[in-house]
Design a protein around this motif. Structure first.
Motif, PDB file in Angstrom:
ATOM      1  N   VAL A 161       0.900  -1.144  -0.156  1.00 23.65           N
ATOM      2  CA  VAL A 161       0.037  -0.119   0.066  1.00 23.65           C
ATOM      3  C   VAL A 161       1.015   1.030   0.172  1.00 23.65           C
ATOM      4  N   GLY A 162       2.062   1.147   0.848  1.00 26.85           N
ATOM      5  CA  GLY A 162       2.971   2.277   0.679  1.00 26.85           C
ATOM      6  C   GLY A 162       3.471   2.403  -0.470  1.00 26.85           C
ATOM      7  N   LEU A 163       3.419   1.779  -1.650  1.00 23.96           N
ATOM      8  CA  LEU A 163       4.217   2.020  -2.682  1.00 23.96           C
ATOM      9  C   LEU A 163       3.206   2.556  -3.730  1.00 23.96           C
ATOM     10  N   HIS A 164       2.042   2.947  -3.509  1.00 23.96           N
ATOM     11  CA  HIS A 164       0.860   3.357  -4.400  1.00 23.96           C
ATOM     12  C   HIS A 164       1.443   4.344  -5.279  1.00 23.96           C
ATOM     13  N   LYS A 165       2.135   5.477  -4.714  1.00 22.23           N
ATOM     14  CA  LYS A 165       2.137   6.678  -5.573  1.00 22.23           C
ATOM     15  C   LYS A 165       3.396   6.254  -6.682  1.00 22.23           C
ATOM     16  N   ASN A 166       4.090   4.945  -6.520  1.00 26.61           N
ATOM     17  CA  ASN A 166       5.072   4.602  -7.660  1.00 26.61           C
ATOM     18  C   ASN A 166       4.394   3.887  -8.505  1.00 26.61           C
ATOM     19  N   ILE A 167       3.053   3.412  -8.545  1.00 28.42           N
ATOM     20  CA  ILE A 167       2.315   2.733  -9.457  1.00 28.42           C
ATOM     21  C   ILE A 167       1.588   3.540 -10.286  1.00 28.42           C
ATOM     22  N   HIS A 168       2.094   3.633 -11.512  1.00 26.65           N
ATOM     23  CA  HIS A 168       1.382   4.523 -12.609  1.00 26.65           C
ATOM     24  C   HIS A 168       0.517   3.785 -13.691  1.00 26.65           C
ATOM     25  N   TYR A 169       0.336   2.474 -13.615  1.00 24.90           N
ATOM     26  CA  TYR A 169      -0.607   1.985 -14.784  1.00 24.90           C
ATOM     27  C   TYR A 169      -2.223   2.108 -14.257  1.00 24.90           C
TER      28      TYR A 169
END
Length: 260
Positions: free
Chosen positions: A104-112
């Motif tokens: 969940v903490g990685l959400h800002k790095n997910i762009h698809y």
């Protein structure tokens, strides 16, 4: 270089001055303590830094936010710019697994987008692979890999604290705000936490601001300490200076023997 500069920051709730005229200047790579009695305004101050509350007066500037004040910015935008926090009361997604909480903490790095997810495009698989690798790396660093399939609510208290910090670090913050990270920990867990915070600062090259009531931890860990009382800043200095400050002793530490 200043990472965070707070100028004349105030937050009033009706006639109550929860935070009043606070100034703060934090440099890159510092570990800074924020202490004070219960009700001094420490958590309100954190809520102002993260956009949960808007200031009544004053400015908050993060230098990695192009030097622009964050007043009236949404919390998610402030977090995306490089500010992340933990909470006094642990706020994990209790019915999700340890691994899912970190992801969940990685959400800002997910762009698809939705279509990439639905059709399982190459971009979806490549970004998911990176997210998975980062998640596993953090779980190993925080000694949680063997618990990755556990529900977060089933972890012991100390491991839940570590998981919350790991999730915060997953977002790649420039400054990490820790709200009473040692609360509820036994002496061994507190010692491990102190070593972990020092390691995080060096390994991730970030700045840390923490609220804490455990004075031995604060004195050993922090290069500088700010002291709040009734919403006002009454002292700022090194641990040695704070221990001997008459205003701090009177308002919070309670006496020279306790302070030392």
């Amino acid at each position: 270089m200043s990472v965070l500069k707070v100028s004349n920051l105030s937050r009033f709730f009706g006639g109550v001055k929860a935070v009043s005229g606070v100034n703060m200047d934090i440099k890159h790579g510092e570990i800074i303590g924020l202490i004070g009695p219960n009700g001094a305004g420490k958590t309100t101050f954190f809520n102002l830094l993260t956009g949960i509350y808007n200031p009544t007066e004053g400015n908050i500037v993060y230098n990695f936010n192009k030097g622009n004040p964050i007043k009236n910015k949404a919390p998610y935008k402030i977090a995306a710019s490089g500010v992340c926090r933990t909470f006094q009361n642990i706020r994990l997604f209790s019915n999700m697994t340890v691994e899912e909480n970190v992801k969940v903490g990685l959400h800002k790095n997910i762009h698809y987008g939705v279509l990439s997810s639905f059709f399982r495009t190459g971009r979806f698989y490549s970004e998911e692979k990176v997210a998975q690798e980062k998640t596993i790396e953090l779980l190993r660093v925080f000694n949680l890999y063997d618990k990755k399939d556990y529900l977060a609510k089933n972890l012991p208290y100390g491991q839940q604290r570590r998981l919350e910090i790991a999730r915060a670090l997953a977002s790649g913050p420039k400054i990490l705000l820790l709200d009473e990270p040692a609360a509820g920990m036994n002496p061994n867990e507190t010692k491990e936490l102190m070593e972990l915070i020092n390691w995080i600062r060096k390994q991730f090259d970030i700045t840390i601001l923490l609220i804490e009531h455990d004075m031995p931890l604060v004195m050993a860990l922090c290069s500088r300490i700010y002291v709040l009382d009734y919403g006002q800043l009454i002292a700022e200095g090194t641990p040695e200076e704070i221990k001997r400050n008459p205003k701090v002793i009177k308002a919070y530490l309670g006496g020279e023997d306790e302070a030392c």
